[in-house]
Design a protein around this motif. Structure first.
Motif, PDB file in Angstrom:
ATOM      1  N   LEU A 185       0.832  -1.205   0.000  1.00 15.32           N
ATOM      2  CA  LEU A 185       0.000   0.000   0.000  1.00 15.32           C
ATOM      3  C   LEU A 185       0.870   1.260   0.000  1.00 15.32           C
ATOM      4  O   LEU A 185       0.590   2.230  -0.689  1.00 15.32           O
ATOM      5  N   VAL A 243       3.848   1.545  -1.148  1.00 17.41           N
ATOM      6  CA  VAL A 243       4.492   1.686  -2.451  1.00 17.41           C
ATOM      7  C   VAL A 243       3.513   2.309  -3.434  1.00 17.41           C
ATOM      8  O   VAL A 243       3.865   3.188  -4.223  1.00 17.41           O
ATOM      9  N   ARG A 244       2.264   1.883  -3.361  1.00 23.41           N
ATOM     10  CA  ARG A 244       1.272   2.364  -4.299  1.00 23.41           C
ATOM     11  C   ARG A 244       0.948   3.847  -4.064  1.00 23.41           C
ATOM     12  O   ARG A 244       0.704   4.592  -5.011  1.00 23.41           O
ATOM     13  N   ASP A 245       0.945   4.264  -2.810  1.00 27.36           N
ATOM     14  CA  ASP A 245       0.545   5.638  -2.515  1.00 27.36           C
ATOM     15  C   ASP A 245       1.704   6.621  -2.528  1.00 27.36           C
ATOM     16  O   ASP A 245       1.486   7.829  -2.480  1.00 27.36           O
ATOM     17  N   CYS A 246       2.923   6.128  -2.550  1.00 28.89           N
ATOM     18  CA  CYS A 246       4.057   7.046  -2.459  1.00 28.89           C
ATOM     19  C   CYS A 246       4.068   7.977  -3.673  1.00 28.89           C
ATOM     20  O   CYS A 246       4.185   7.524  -4.805  1.00 28.89           O
ATOM     21  N   PRO A 247       3.942   9.298  -3.476  1.00 27.60           N
ATOM     22  CA  PRO A 247       3.886  10.207  -4.623  1.00 27.60           C
ATOM     23  C   PRO A 247       5.238  10.394  -5.300  1.00 27.60           C
ATOM     24  O   PRO A 247       5.299  10.863  -6.428  1.00 27.60           O
ATOM     25  N   PHE A 287       7.606   7.899  -5.654  1.00 29.50           N
ATOM     26  CA  PHE A 287       8.148   6.603  -6.064  1.00 29.50           C
ATOM     27  C   PHE A 287       9.448   6.287  -5.329  1.00 29.50           C
ATOM     28  O   PHE A 287      10.427   5.853  -5.926  1.00 29.50           O
ATOM     29  N   ALA A 294      10.040  12.534  -0.615  1.00 31.23           N
ATOM     30  CA  ALA A 294       9.589  13.908  -0.417  1.00 31.23           C
ATOM     31  C   ALA A 294       9.241  14.152   1.039  1.00 31.23           C
ATOM     32  O   ALA A 294       8.799  15.237   1.380  1.00 31.23           O
ATOM     33  N   CYS A 307       6.748  13.285   2.801  1.00 37.25           N
ATOM     34  CA  CYS A 307       5.376  13.744   2.976  1.00 37.25           C
ATOM     35  C   CYS A 307       4.661  12.913   4.019  1.00 37.25           C
ATOM     36  O   CYS A 307       3.664  13.348   4.582  1.00 37.25           O
ATOM     37  N   GLY A 308       5.134  11.699   4.278  1.00 38.76           N
ATOM     38  CA  GLY A 308       4.508  10.891   5.315  1.00 38.76           C
ATOM     39  C   GLY A 308       3.280  10.136   4.854  1.00 38.76           C
ATOM     40  O   GLY A 308       2.542   9.605   5.673  1.00 38.76           O
ATOM     41  N   GLN A 309       3.062  10.076   3.535  1.00 38.88           N
ATOM     42  CA  GLN A 309       1.884   9.359   3.048  1.00 38.88           C
ATOM     43  C   GLN A 309       1.984   7.874   3.372  1.00 38.88           C
ATOM     44  O   GLN A 309       0.973   7.225   3.677  1.00 38.88           O
ATOM     45  N   GLU A 327       3.182   6.466   5.980  1.00 42.83           N
ATOM     46  CA  GLU A 327       2.754   6.270   7.362  1.00 42.83           C
ATOM     47  C   GLU A 327       1.232   6.272   7.455  1.00 42.83           C
ATOM     48  O   GLU A 327       0.634   5.490   8.199  1.00 42.83           O
ATOM     49  N   VAL A 328       0.591   7.169   6.675  1.00 37.13           N
ATOM     50  CA  VAL A 328      -0.869   7.241   6.681  1.00 37.13           C
ATOM     51  C   VAL A 328      -1.457   5.993   6.051  1.00 37.13           C
ATOM     52  O   VAL A 328      -2.451   5.446   6.537  1.00 37.13           O
ATOM     53  N   SER A 329      -0.836   5.540   4.963  1.00 33.62           N
ATOM     54  CA  SER A 329      -1.429   4.447   4.209  1.00 33.62           C
ATOM     55  C   SER A 329      -1.269   3.100   4.894  1.00 33.62           C
ATOM     56  O   SER A 329      -2.071   2.205   4.699  1.00 33.62           O
ATOM     57  N   GLN A 375       7.799   7.664  10.414  1.00 35.55           N
ATOM     58  CA  GLN A 375       8.834   8.671  10.217  1.00 35.55           C
ATOM     59  C   GLN A 375       9.409   9.091  11.552  1.00 35.55           C
ATOM     60  O   GLN A 375       8.670   9.302  12.514  1.00 35.55           O
ATOM     61  N   ILE A 389      -4.651   9.911  -4.264  1.00 37.20           N
ATOM     62  CA  ILE A 389      -3.894  10.106  -3.029  1.00 37.20           C
ATOM     63  C   ILE A 389      -2.537  10.723  -3.314  1.00 37.20           C
ATOM     64  O   ILE A 389      -2.110  11.646  -2.630  1.00 37.20           O
ATOM     65  N   GLN A 390      -1.866  10.227  -4.355  1.00 37.17           N
ATOM     66  CA  GLN A 390      -0.569  10.812  -4.699  1.00 37.17           C
ATOM     67  C   GLN A 390      -0.698  12.283  -5.071  1.00 37.17           C
ATOM     68  O   GLN A 390       0.187  13.092  -4.801  1.00 37.17           O
ATOM     69  N   HIS A 417      -0.100  15.309  -2.606  1.00 40.11           N
ATOM     70  CA  HIS A 417       1.251  15.825  -2.387  1.00 40.11           C
ATOM     71  C   HIS A 417       1.797  16.500  -3.631  1.00 40.11           C
ATOM     72  O   HIS A 417       2.691  17.326  -3.539  1.00 40.11           O
ATOM     73  N   ARG A 476       2.685  21.009  -4.103  1.00 43.71           N
ATOM     74  CA  ARG A 476       3.922  21.607  -4.600  1.00 43.71           C
ATOM     75  C   ARG A 476       3.702  22.575  -5.751  1.00 43.71           C
ATOM     76  O   ARG A 476       4.657  22.980  -6.415  1.00 43.71           O
ATOM     77  N   ALA A 516       1.672  18.674   4.399  1.00 40.73           N
ATOM     78  CA  ALA A 516       1.200  17.305   4.200  1.00 40.73           C
ATOM     79  C   ALA A 516       0.269  16.848   5.312  1.00 40.73           C
ATOM     80  O   ALA A 516       0.376  15.741   5.798  1.00 40.73           O
ATOM     81  N   ARG A 535      -4.359  14.620   9.231  1.00 40.15           N
ATOM     82  CA  ARG A 535      -3.649  13.534   9.900  1.00 40.15           C
ATOM     83  C   ARG A 535      -2.938  13.956  11.175  1.00 40.15           C
ATOM     84  O   ARG A 535      -2.503  13.107  11.926  1.00 40.15           O
TER      85      ARG A 535
END
Lengths: 132, 360, 307
Positions: free
Chosen positions: A62, A64-68, A70, A92, A94-96, A98-100, A108, B54-55, B58, B62, B149, B157
């Motif tokens: 999850l 990996v899929r949500d990481c903006p 990559f 980046a 962003c902490g996504q 951790e959320v996902s 983090q 979702i991506q 972020h 920017r 974020a 969050r």
């Protein structure tokens, strides 16, 4: 007479409006942080380096899929044989992830990450799961 | 009279971001100018179609380096409208809190840039020092100084703990005092006024014709503020007034912005005091049902507009961003006509340029 | 031998060089403290100077190379020559009746060189800055000259040293002619192109003015000239308006002189932290409509008193 004097005074005040503050600035401590000599103040919730509790990771992908950016990669061979790889220079922060994460595995820390050209630090294997 | 063509940009000490002007001068007076933009076009709208909902949070954060949170928030709101979910009230309050902090940060930064460009370095240093307070609060709240974020689809969050609340209220008192002093400087400092009064005039008609929004429009007498005109939680429960001026010059814009900053500090306090308890977010599905939604909010520079269309997958079919700086950028050639070379810097900084926003 | 020491060490080049760097540092440090910053360490001006000397010297295409090399040297020479005639704490390099006029002339040369530096450059910013510097020179030099004349009229001499000594017997000209002192101070800010009258080199408008295309050694010399000019301008004002050492008979003259100079430097620093830059047309208004008439009034008043 008094009124003209007071308006004149007002006008003079606008000519040097900043002067009292300049005087105050001379007696107060400067704001400059002497950075290399004084450590920076990092708040508790600062979003820094990405870490993981490897035992909690199920390899669901999850994050990996949500990481903006990559910055995460999942290399899966079988159900219980996978690697989760993290590229800090792409991250980046962003902490996504951790959320996902539904298992609370990836998180983090508030540690600031400096740039580096050390290859070992550029590719971090977060989880290297092999069947027990 | 000798005619000269002065290039300003893409690299010039006046501009912090790349934008190119060709300024035709007759002596010291500007007769004509042409503008070229697009140096920081990153194709964000197109990129949005490549990435998941979702991506994209972020990614759109920017678009702008200063008002990052409000972009993500407006985008999330549009997606939430598509999903048909309501964010919990505490999340709405937290989003608004960061919005107001961002406004303070943006306006103080702008005041510093203006002061720097008219040669008043003292105010530049003071304004940026005071802006640091707002940045510190935001960093403690969200973990980042500029990209926060905090938005997720369905809420936020990060939370405010009671200790943090007290600390922030204390920092806001400092900020209040400093901003009041800066407002006094704008109102009383003579040399700043001689440089900014009567420069960069925009009439109400011009504002309407170019669809200018935000503080620039309010300084010309257009009474528009998304927070009041399209009230959402928590702005419908808070009382605040919208500062207005009719002079339409750079000085009026400075006044409007500084008064707004004061009001924002006050709003931050109210938001912190009245923040309800409750959950921070609701669960949102990954796939978004087909449809389209628009969402508007008041960014520091004016009305920000997002249009999101979904085709039922987890990727948007189209995201359109209308940033507040683009129309005010387009008025620049109008404003530049007839001013002197020395005033070009004042005019350019007066509209609060955000080239990254305008180019996307 | 004695003359050589005077020219090279004190009060000539060596002293002036150190004073220029020291004044630059005090100025930067003061402004930084006004801003709420710490400011640079004491060796920063020297480090900047050495770094600039070591840098590659680029002459932009279209620029007159020979003139670009000659102008900073000419202005530096003029400034250093002027330094010989300005007494430092009662110590005179050279003096004759009328050296005030020579000094004023020599201090005007760098302004001309500065304009020419803009004129020979190919860049538009340099040309525009050069034009501005000439306009500013005209509107600031006139009140400055008129204000500087007043102490001379009162002392009845055109020798800087004698004007200074005359005040030792009577009173500081700054006390008898406060208006003249303020005008001279404003004129000096304009002459030195310091904030808030840094119109010819306003960064947000004309990048660096006439010096935009200069680099390396030439720029270092220009900066040195500017700093030396600041020092000499301040020394001149001290001699003309705070001359003598009447109130401090027991202390040696040199430290007193230094203190007075730093006091004037602090006034300049305060002014640069206090105000926004004026527009060139606003400066013309200020110079011709306010400063010049006031200077005229001061001259008339001085003539009436000192007759």
């Amino acid at each position: 007479m008094i009124r003209t004097a007071s308006t004149l005074l007002e006008n003079l005040k606008t000519l040097a409006y900043l002067l009292p503050q300049l005087g105050r600035a001379l007696v107060t401590r400067p704001e400059t942080v002497r950075f290399p000599f004084a450590p920076p103040v990092i708040p508790k919730g600062y979003r820094g380096r990405v870490e993981i509790h490897p035992e909690k990771c199920h390899g669901c992908g999850l994050c990996v899929r949500d990481c903006p950016a990559f910055a995460l990669e999942l290399q899966r061979e079988e159900l219980n044989t996978f690697k989760l790889i993290y590229y800090p220079e792409r991250c980046a922060y962003c902490g996504q992830c951790e959320v996902s994460c539904t298992f609370g595995a990836i998180y983090q820390t508030n540690e600031f990450v400096h740039g580096t050209d050390d290859l070992a630090q550029l590719v971090v294997t977060l989880v290297d799961r092999k069947p027990a | 009279m000798t005619k000269t063509v002065i290039p300003i940009g893409p690299q010039h000490p006046l501009l912090k971001e790349p934008l190119a002007f060709q300024i035709m001068l007759e002596g010291e007076r500007v007769t004509d100018s042409t503008m070229r933009m697009g140096y920081v076009h990153r194709g964000i709208e197109r990129l949005c179609q490549e990435r998941t909902f979702i991506q994209n949070i972020h990614l759109v954060e920017r678009v702008c380096g200063i008002c990052s949170h409000v972009h993500a928030m407006t985008y999330c709101r549009a997606v939430e409208l598509l999903l048909g979910i309501n964010v919990p009230p505490r999340a709405a309050y937290l989003r608004a809190l960061l919005c107001e902090l961002e406004r303070i940060h943006s306006h103080l930064l702008w005041l510093g840039v203006l002061a720097r460009n008219v040669g008043l370095d003292t105010i530049f240093m003071y304004a940026w020092r005071d802006r640091e307070v707002a940045l510190d609060i935001m960093e403690a709240l969200s973990g980042g100084r500029v990209s926060h974020a905090v938005n997720i689809i369905g809420g936020v969050r990060s939370d405010v703990t009671p200790e943090q609340r007290e600390e922030i209220l204390e920092q806001l008192t400092t900020l209040d005092r400093q901003v009041n002093w800066l407002l006094g400087v704008v109102e009383h400092e003579r040399s700043l006024q001689t440089r900014t009064k009567g420069v960069g005039l925009l009439s109400l008609q011009q504002v309407r014709r170019y669809c200018v929004v935000g503080p620039v429009a309010r300084a010309s007498g257009l009474d528009a503020d998304m927070r009041r005109d399209e009230p959402r939680t928590p702005y419908d429960r808070l009382s605040f007034n919208v500062p207005m001026h009719t002079a339409g010059d750079v000085w009026a814009r400075t006044l409007v912005r500084m008064q707004e900053t004061l009001i924002s500090v006050e709003l931050c306090r109210d938001i912190l005091k009245e923040m309800p308890e409750g959950p921070l977010a609701v669960r949102a599905p990954r796939r978004v049902p087909p449809g389209e939604a628009i969402s508007r909010s008041e960014a520091p520079r004016g009305e920000l507009f997002y249009y999101v269309r979904s085709d039922g997958s987890d990727t948007p079919a189209r995201v359109k961003i209308r940033t507040p700086t683009l129309p005010s950028l387009l008025t620049l050639p109008q404003q530049l006509k007839g001013v002197t070379m020395a005033d070009v810097s004042v005019v350019l900084s007066g509209v609060d340029l955000c080239i990254a926003c305008a180019d996307r | 031998m004695n003359a050589l020491i005077k020219m090279l060490i004190f009060p000539g080049f060596g002293f002036l060089f150190i004073a220029a760097l020291a004044f630059d540092w005090i100025d930067r440090r003061m402004i930084a403290r006004f801003h709420g910053r710490v400011g640079p360490p004491w060796y920063q001006p020297l480090a900047d100077f050495i770094k600039l000397l070591a840098k590659e010297d680029v002459v932009a295409e279209g620029t007159h190379g020979l003139a670009a090399a000659a102008l900073p040297i000419v202005s530096l020479t003029a400034v250093m020559t002027a330094s010989l005639y300005i007494p430092v704490g009662g110590i005179v390099g050279a003096s004759f009746e009328g050296d005030l006029i020579v000094v004023l002339f020599l201090l005007a040369l760098p302004a001309l060189a500065y304009f020419l530096a803009g004129w020979i450059s190919a860049g538009v910013y340099s040309v525009l800055g050069g034009h501005r510097s000439l306009l500013q020179y005209f509107s600031c030099e006139v009140p400055f000259l008129m204000a500087v004349t007043c102490p001379a009229i009162l002392a009845g001499s055109w020798s800087i040293n004698e004007i200074s000594n005359f005040q030792a017997q009577t009173a500081w000209s700054a006390l008898t002619q406060p208006l003249g002192f303020i005008l001279a101070l404003i004129g000096l800010i304009g002459k030195l192109k310091r904030d808030p009258l840094d119109i010819p080199k306003a960064k947000s408008e004309v990048v660096a003015g006439p010096l935009t295309d200069f680099s390396g050694r030439k720029l270092a010399l220009w900066h040195l000239t500017m700093n030396m000019q600041t020092v000499l301008g301040i020394f001149l004002l001290v001699n003309l308006f705070f001359g003598g050492s009447r109130f401090f008979n027991r202390v040696p003259a040199l430290p007193v002189f230094g203190l007075k100079s730093v006091a004037i430097l602090l006034m300049l620093s305060t002014a640069s932290a206090l105000y926004a830059r004026l527009r060139i047309d606003q400066l013309m208004d200020l110079g011709w409509r306010i400063l010049a008439p006031l200077a005229l009034i001061q001259i008339l008043a001085t003539l009436w008193i000192g007759g």
